[in-house]
Write a protein that holds these residues in place. Structure first.
Motif, short mmCIF file in Angstrom:
data_model
loop_
_atom_site.label_atom_id
_atom_site.label_comp_id
_atom_site.label_asym_id
_atom_site.label_seq_id
_atom_site.Cartn_x
_atom_site.Cartn_y
_atom_site.Cartn_z
N THR A 102 0.42 12.23 -2.85
CA THR A 102 0.94 10.88 -2.61
C THR A 102 0.07 9.84 -3.32
O THR A 102 0.59 8.88 -3.92
N GLY A 103 -1.27 10.01 -3.26
CA GLY A 103 -2.16 9.07 -3.94
C GLY A 103 -1.93 9.07 -5.44
O GLY A 103 -1.93 8.01 -6.09
N ASN A 104 -1.73 10.25 -6.01
CA ASN A 104 -1.44 10.35 -7.46
C ASN A 104 -0.16 9.61 -7.81
O ASN A 104 -0.09 8.87 -8.80
N MET A 105 0.90 9.83 -7.00
CA MET A 105 2.19 9.22 -7.31
C MET A 105 2.15 7.70 -7.13
O MET A 105 2.84 6.97 -7.84
N LEU A 106 1.33 7.21 -6.17
CA LEU A 106 1.16 5.76 -6.02
C LEU A 106 0.48 5.18 -7.26
O LEU A 106 0.87 4.11 -7.76
N THR A 107 -0.53 5.87 -7.75
CA THR A 107 -1.23 5.40 -8.96
C THR A 107 -0.27 5.36 -10.15
O THR A 107 -0.24 4.38 -10.91
N LEU A 108 0.51 6.43 -10.31
CA LEU A 108 1.45 6.48 -11.43
C LEU A 108 2.52 5.40 -11.30
O LEU A 108 2.95 4.81 -12.30
N ALA A 109 2.95 5.12 -10.06
CA ALA A 109 3.95 4.05 -9.85
C ALA A 109 3.37 2.70 -10.25
O ALA A 109 4.05 1.87 -10.86
N LEU A 110 2.09 2.48 -9.92
CA LEU A 110 1.43 1.21 -10.26
C LEU A 110 1.32 1.04 -11.77
O LEU A 110 1.62 -0.02 -12.33
N VAL A 111 0.90 2.11 -12.46
CA VAL A 111 0.75 2.05 -13.92
C VAL A 111 2.12 1.89 -14.58
O VAL A 111 2.29 1.11 -15.53
N LEU A 112 3.12 2.61 -14.07
CA LEU A 112 4.48 2.50 -14.60
C LEU A 112 5.02 1.08 -14.43
O LEU A 112 5.64 0.52 -15.34
N GLY A 113 4.74 0.47 -13.27
CA GLY A 113 5.18 -0.91 -13.03
C GLY A 113 4.53 -1.88 -14.00
O GLY A 113 5.19 -2.79 -14.54
N ALA A 114 3.21 -1.69 -14.24
CA ALA A 114 2.50 -2.56 -15.18
C ALA A 114 3.07 -2.40 -16.59
O ALA A 114 3.25 -3.39 -17.33
#
Length: 255
Positions: A102-114
């Motif tokens: 879940t932590g990995n996917m949150l990080t990837l979602a943040l980078v994808l959003g940026a």
């Protein structure tokens, strides 16, 4: 904060410390540079080329980042011996592994959003069209990263970082060629080849089902049913990989 929430936050912070902000900066620089080149070489297909290149670069960088983050996730914990501290706490290994995913996917979602903010900013700067399909393509990419991240954690549960990274990279390329295997099975005259290629097709996740970048490049709509089916397919494969990871991780001896 619950124990699971604390582990998710810790996993998110650890992934964020892996210089992910540098990745966003590199992407922004590449998009800026590519946009300048695109204005020089094309006029009539400017929107399509800019969308295709932007989403393609986004996919390439995020797939690399996903493989890096997930393939060494468990092995890094073992090397640092922090896994001994975790297993000694009243926290199940299932909770620990799910929290890290879940932590990995949150990080990837943040980078994808940026990255999407930079991408949309570039489209607006050059007067190119911003379409809903571009956001659908980004959402499809996140589900593709979910499959790769769960596969990377699976390989990491029984191998070192290098082997895990190679296997995850191989799965990425094989997953995008899975549709070709089915075509080969339909056209092959040999029964053995048909069985082998069909078997490989059903054993591999078809990552092209989450790829809507060509739709975005040609501004073609994606209906809700197709996207929901692709998302459910990705979640199902992620659950399969995670279940196998949990089976191995629960039985692993860390003494």
């Amino acid at each position: 904060m619950s124990a699971f929430g604390a582990m998710v936050w810790n996993g998110f912070r650890e992934a964020r410390r892996n210089r992910v902000t540098v990745v966003v900066g590199v992407f922004a620089a590449l998009v800026m540079f590519s946009s300048t080149l695109v204005t020089e070489v094309t006029v009539s297909t400017f929107d399509r080329v800019l969308t295709d290149f932007g989403l393609g670069m986004m996919s390439l960088i995020l797939v690399f980042l996903t493989i890096f983050l997930s393939s060494g996730l468990l092995s890094r914990e073992i090397e640092r011996r922090t896994i001994f501290l975790v297993v000694s706490k009243p926290v199940s290994r299932t909770q620990f592994l799910l929290a890290r995913l879940t932590g990995n996917m949150l990080t990837l979602a943040l980078v994808l959003g940026a990255m999407m903010l930079i991408f949309v900013g570039q489209l607006a700067l050059f007067g190119a069209a911003v379409t809903p399909t571009q956001f659908v393509a980004a959402a499809g990419l996140w589900f593709e990263l979910l499959v790769l991240s769960s596969a990377g954690i699976l390989f990491s549960s029984f191998s070192g970082p290098m082997v895990s990274a190679v296997c995850t990279t191989g799965l990425y390329f094989a997953g995008h060629l899975a549709g070709d295997l089915l075509d080969i099975a339909k056209r092959a005259e040999s029964g053995l080849v048909q069985v082998l290629t069909k078997g490989l097709y059903y054993l591999l996740p078809n990552l092209e089902r989450m790829n809507f970048r060509s739709h975005a490049a040609y501004a073609l709509p994606v209906d809700a049913g197709t996207f929901a089916s692709s998302a459910a397919y990705a979640v199902a494969w992620a659950m399969v990989f995670t279940a196998i990871s949990l089976f191995i991780f629960e039985r692993r001896d860390f003494r």
